[in-house]
Scaffold this motif. Structure first.
Motif, PDB file in Angstrom:
ATOM      1  N   GLU A  17       0.843  -1.199   0.000  1.00  0.00           N
ATOM      2  CA  GLU A  17       0.000   0.000   0.000  1.00  0.00           C
ATOM      3  C   GLU A  17       0.877   1.248   0.000  1.00  0.00           C
ATOM      4  O   GLU A  17       2.066   1.209   0.291  1.00  0.00           O
ATOM      5  CB  GLU A  17      -0.915  -0.002   1.235  1.00  0.00           C
ATOM      6  N   ASN A  18       0.245   2.373  -0.316  1.00  0.00           N
ATOM      7  CA  ASN A  18       0.942   3.662  -0.252  1.00  0.00           C
ATOM      8  C   ASN A  18       0.737   4.291   1.119  1.00  0.00           C
ATOM      9  O   ASN A  18      -0.311   4.123   1.744  1.00  0.00           O
ATOM     10  CB  ASN A  18       0.406   4.614  -1.316  1.00  0.00           C
ATOM     11  N   ALA A  19       1.738   5.027   1.560  1.00  0.00           N
ATOM     12  CA  ALA A  19       1.657   5.731   2.845  1.00  0.00           C
ATOM     13  C   ALA A  19       1.848   7.219   2.595  1.00  0.00           C
ATOM     14  O   ALA A  19       2.785   7.608   1.902  1.00  0.00           O
ATOM     15  CB  ALA A  19       2.735   5.235   3.801  1.00  0.00           C
ATOM     16  N   THR A  20       0.949   8.011   3.131  1.00  0.00           N
ATOM     17  CA  THR A  20       1.044   9.460   2.989  1.00  0.00           C
ATOM     18  C   THR A  20       1.117  10.116   4.360  1.00  0.00           C
ATOM     19  O   THR A  20       0.291   9.839   5.231  1.00  0.00           O
ATOM     20  CB  THR A  20      -0.168  10.028   2.222  1.00  0.00           C
ATOM     21  N   MET A  21       2.110  10.961   4.524  1.00  0.00           N
ATOM     22  CA  MET A  21       2.292  11.702   5.766  1.00  0.00           C
ATOM     23  C   MET A  21       2.318  13.186   5.442  1.00  0.00           C
ATOM     24  O   MET A  21       2.847  13.584   4.403  1.00  0.00           O
ATOM     25  CB  MET A  21       3.623  11.313   6.430  1.00  0.00           C
ATOM     26  N   ASN A  22       1.765  13.980   6.335  1.00  0.00           N
ATOM     27  CA  ASN A  22       1.660  15.413   6.109  1.00  0.00           C
ATOM     28  C   ASN A  22       2.391  16.201   7.181  1.00  0.00           C
ATOM     29  O   ASN A  22       2.521  15.750   8.321  1.00  0.00           O
ATOM     30  CB  ASN A  22       0.186  15.834   6.100  1.00  0.00           C
ATOM     31  N   CYS A  23       2.859  17.352   6.790  1.00  0.00           N
ATOM     32  CA  CYS A  23       3.613  18.206   7.697  1.00  0.00           C
ATOM     33  C   CYS A  23       3.147  19.638   7.502  1.00  0.00           C
ATOM     34  O   CYS A  23       3.027  20.102   6.362  1.00  0.00           O
ATOM     35  CB  CYS A  23       5.102  18.074   7.375  1.00  0.00           C
ATOM     36  N   SER A  24       2.869  20.322   8.589  1.00  0.00           N
ATOM     37  CA  SER A  24       2.565  21.751   8.501  1.00  0.00           C
ATOM     38  C   SER A  24       3.598  22.508   9.318  1.00  0.00           C
ATOM     39  O   SER A  24       4.086  22.010  10.341  1.00  0.00           O
ATOM     40  CB  SER A  24       1.143  22.035   9.015  1.00  0.00           C
TER      41      SER A  24
END
Lengths: 111, 117
Positions: A17-24
């Motif tokens: 699967e794909n993994a998406t992580m976000n950063c602000s």
């Protein structure tokens, strides 16, 4: 705190699967970097994106940057069990050598 | 294979004892950073050096912590006296001299895992 915020705090997925992580982040930047930390180890630099870039690729990694929203995302495609680690974004402090690290996303990839 | 080295890798000590952690930055790197990592606080910058000069130690408890660079190949972080709340993993990182629009990429050592009883 000057730390960036990462989202989600933890992510569990299956291999492939794909993994998406976000950063602000909070202030204007020159560059944004992503680092990986395996359990019990130091951080390892993965990829850097400059403030005038919108997207960058490196192998299975894809990073996007939206300076208007002060946010970035890291996508790991076709994840492997070996990708299990914590992932941190880091922005530079323009006037010094310092990096401001986010709080990290713990990624668990199940075989 | 250039890498940052840190010693010791593990340290268990009793409250009140002195603890010295050492770091050898990558040869040619001119910035050195000390971080502390805990579950509660995450990664905290304690101090950093450029060309061996201390530039920022605002993150470091001054009464018990001290950081020095006796020479370009050695950085030390000392805690005296140590307390249980100092238990953490301490990382050293180094960075290459900047040119132009520098990346400020940092290269981390393996860390010193400190436990103060």
């Amino acid at each position: 705190s000057q730390q960036g915020e990462e989202d989600p705090q933890a992510l569990s997925i299956q291999e492939g699967e794909n993994a998406t992580m976000n950063c602000s982040y909070k202030t204007s930047i020159n560059n944004l970097q992503w680092y990986r930390q395996n359990s019990g180890r130091g951080l390892v630099h993965l990829i850097l994106i400059r403030s005038n870039e919108r997207e960058k690729h490196s192998g299975r990694l894809r990073v996007t940057l939206d300076t208007s929203k002060k946010s970035s995302s890291l996508l790991i495609t076709a994840s492997r069990a070996a990708d299990t680690a914590s992932y941190f974004c880091a922005t530079d402090d323009d006037n010094t050598d310092k990096l401001i690290f986010g709080t990290g996303t713990r990624l668990q990839v199940f075989p | 294979d250039a890498r940052v080295t840190q010693t010791p890798r593990h340290k268990v000590t009793e409250m009140g004892q002195e603890v010295t952690m050492r770091c050898q930055p990558i040869l040619g790197h001119n910035t050195v950073f000390w971080y502390r990592q805990t579950m509660m606080q995450g990664l905290e910058l304690l101090a950093y050096f450029r060309n061996r000069a201390p530039l920022d130690d605002s993150g470091m408890p001054k009464d018990r912590f001290s950081a020095e660079m006796p020479d370009a190949t050695l950085a030390t972080l000392k805690i005296q006296p140590s307390e249980p709340r100092d238990s953490a993993v301490y990382f050293c990182a180094s960075g290459a001299p900047e040119s132009g629009r520098a990346s400020k990429t940092q290269y981390f050592g393996p860390g010193t895992r400190l436990l103060v009883l």
